[in-house]
Design a protein around this motif. Structure first.
Motif, PDB file in Angstrom:
ATOM      1  N   GLY A  14       0.781  -1.228   0.000  1.00  0.00           N
ATOM      2  CA  GLY A  14       0.000   0.000   0.000  1.00  0.00           C
ATOM      3  C   GLY A  14       0.811   1.275   0.000  1.00  0.00           C
ATOM      4  O   GLY A  14       0.251   2.364  -0.132  1.00  0.00           O
ATOM      5  N   VAL A  23      -5.387   2.785  -1.475  1.00  0.00           N
ATOM      6  CA  VAL A  23      -5.511   3.259  -0.096  1.00  0.00           C
ATOM      7  C   VAL A  23      -6.347   4.531  -0.058  1.00  0.00           C
ATOM      8  O   VAL A  23      -7.293   4.654   0.738  1.00  0.00           O
ATOM      9  CB  VAL A  23      -4.115   3.503   0.520  1.00  0.00           C
ATOM     10  CG1 VAL A  23      -4.250   4.191   1.886  1.00  0.00           C
ATOM     11  CG2 VAL A  23      -3.349   2.189   0.674  1.00  0.00           C
ATOM     12  N   LEU A  35      -2.911  -1.654   6.506  1.00  0.00           N
ATOM     13  CA  LEU A  35      -1.760  -1.862   5.616  1.00  0.00           C
ATOM     14  C   LEU A  35      -0.791  -2.844   6.257  1.00  0.00           C
ATOM     15  O   LEU A  35      -0.480  -2.734   7.456  1.00  0.00           O
ATOM     16  CB  LEU A  35      -1.023  -0.545   5.353  1.00  0.00           C
ATOM     17  CG  LEU A  35      -1.383   0.220   4.088  1.00  0.00           C
ATOM     18  CD1 LEU A  35      -2.845   0.629   4.103  1.00  0.00           C
ATOM     19  CD2 LEU A  35      -0.486   1.435   3.926  1.00  0.00           C
ATOM     20  N   LEU A  53      -4.920   5.343   8.906  1.00  0.00           N
ATOM     21  CA  LEU A  53      -4.727   3.935   8.564  1.00  0.00           C
ATOM     22  C   LEU A  53      -4.282   3.133   9.773  1.00  0.00           C
ATOM     23  O   LEU A  53      -3.706   3.671  10.717  1.00  0.00           O
ATOM     24  CB  LEU A  53      -3.658   3.807   7.469  1.00  0.00           C
ATOM     25  CG  LEU A  53      -3.857   4.648   6.212  1.00  0.00           C
ATOM     26  CD1 LEU A  53      -2.589   4.645   5.372  1.00  0.00           C
ATOM     27  CD2 LEU A  53      -5.036   4.126   5.402  1.00  0.00           C
TER      28      LEU A  53
END
Length: 318
Positions: A14, A23, A35, A53
């Protein structure tokens, strides 16, 4: 499958060019994005959204680490973009090519096979085909010309094998020459665009090399279609291209005209990094028929969007 904002998406690779675009897209859609990355990963592409994330540092060659991560995250959707060796001029480490493209994928798909998941998409490569004298079809015999193509082909076959023997929802995508936002600065299209935007010398190899250039937004749309129809396409392989090949000189000419530059390219100044075929184009009849997918962008319209993005993000390519 139906994606919702509760869907846990695990993206491997990613921080790379293609993966980072996914992403951003999945975050825009409101999904729970995880990720799986290496300790040495460079986050320059996703730095503005990194705090949104969930990041897991895992060595893909360590099967226990991979297994533990998958059991912890319990992803419903897994997208594997990890790759090494595609850039033949600078990625020639044999062990790293095998570990990244094959061993890592085997460990990943084995770990996922021990949980219940909705969809796993393995990203293959047109390099799996080798050199052909006709548009490349998914049924063609694979004759890769380098270790990168060999390892990607082996990973494809392993994913297909597990999908069929264990009835797992796995699909393999074979992108051709993808271009778009966050490409590596050393690749062809960023090099051409940057030279014309900054009016600096443009030194290239041959004007006659050919590729089937496909815009990143079309790639994302194709993956989303596969996800939505995973029950119907599990175990399948799909080419992702436009079905049209373009010479380098033609591409350069389009960029030059769109930017309205008078700069002339110089050919023959850069050595070819690999054996270059006279034909390199996808047959996309299968994905067109099965998933009703066609690229929305021709080369000019895709480059136009790409150039506008580069104008706003040129600082990233200093």
């Amino acid at each position: 499958m139906s994606l919702t904002n509760k869907t846990r998406v695990l993206i491997i690779g990613g921080t790379g060019f293609i993966g980072s675009n996914f992403v951003y897209r999945f975050l825009e859609l409101g999904y729970d994005v995880h990720l799986l990355v290496r300790l040495e990963s460079n986050f320059w592409r996703i730095k503005p959204i990194q705090n949104k994330l969930k990041i897991h540092y895992v060595d893909l060659t360590n099967s226990k680490e991979v297994d533990d991560c998958i059991k912890h995250v319990l992803p419903q959707l897994i997208l594997n973009f990890v790759a090494y060796g595609a850039y033949q001029s600078k990625q020639q480490d044999i062990k790293l090519t095998i570990d990244t493209n094959l061993l890592g994928t085997i460990n990943l798909i084995n770990a996922c096979s021990r949980i219940k998941f909705d969809c796993f998409i393995q990203t293959g490569s047109s390099s799996e085909y080798g050199i052909k004298n006709l548009p490349m079809k998914e049924t063609d015999i694979l004759q890769p010309m380098n270790l990168y193509g060999i390892t990607k082909a082996a990973a494809t076959m392993y994913c297909q094998y597990l999908s069929r023997t264990l009835d797992l929802p796995i699909v393999i995508m074979r992108p051709f020459a993808v271009y778009g936002y966050f490409e590596d600065k050393d690749r062809l299209i960023p090099t051409v665009i940057k030279s014309y935007l900054t009016n600096t010398a443009l030194n290239l190899s041959s004007p006659y090399f050919v590729r089937d250039f496909i815009f990143i937004e079309d790639i994302i749309d194709a993956y989303l279609k596969a996800i939505e129809n995973i029950k119907a396409v599990k175990g399948e392989i799909f080419n992702l291209g436009t079905g049209k090949q373009t010479q380098i000189a033609q591409l350069v000419s389009i960029v030059k005209r769109l930017i309205q530059s008078s700069l002339e390219p110089t050919y023959g100044k850069v050595a070819a990094s690999q054996l270059e075929p006279e034909m390199w184009v996808a047959d996309i009849s299968k994905i067109s028929k099965v998933l009703n997918w066609q690229p929305k962008y021709d080369l000019e319209s895709g480059l136009k969007k790409d150039i506008e993005w580069f104008k706003k993000n040129l600082i990233l390519y200093g």
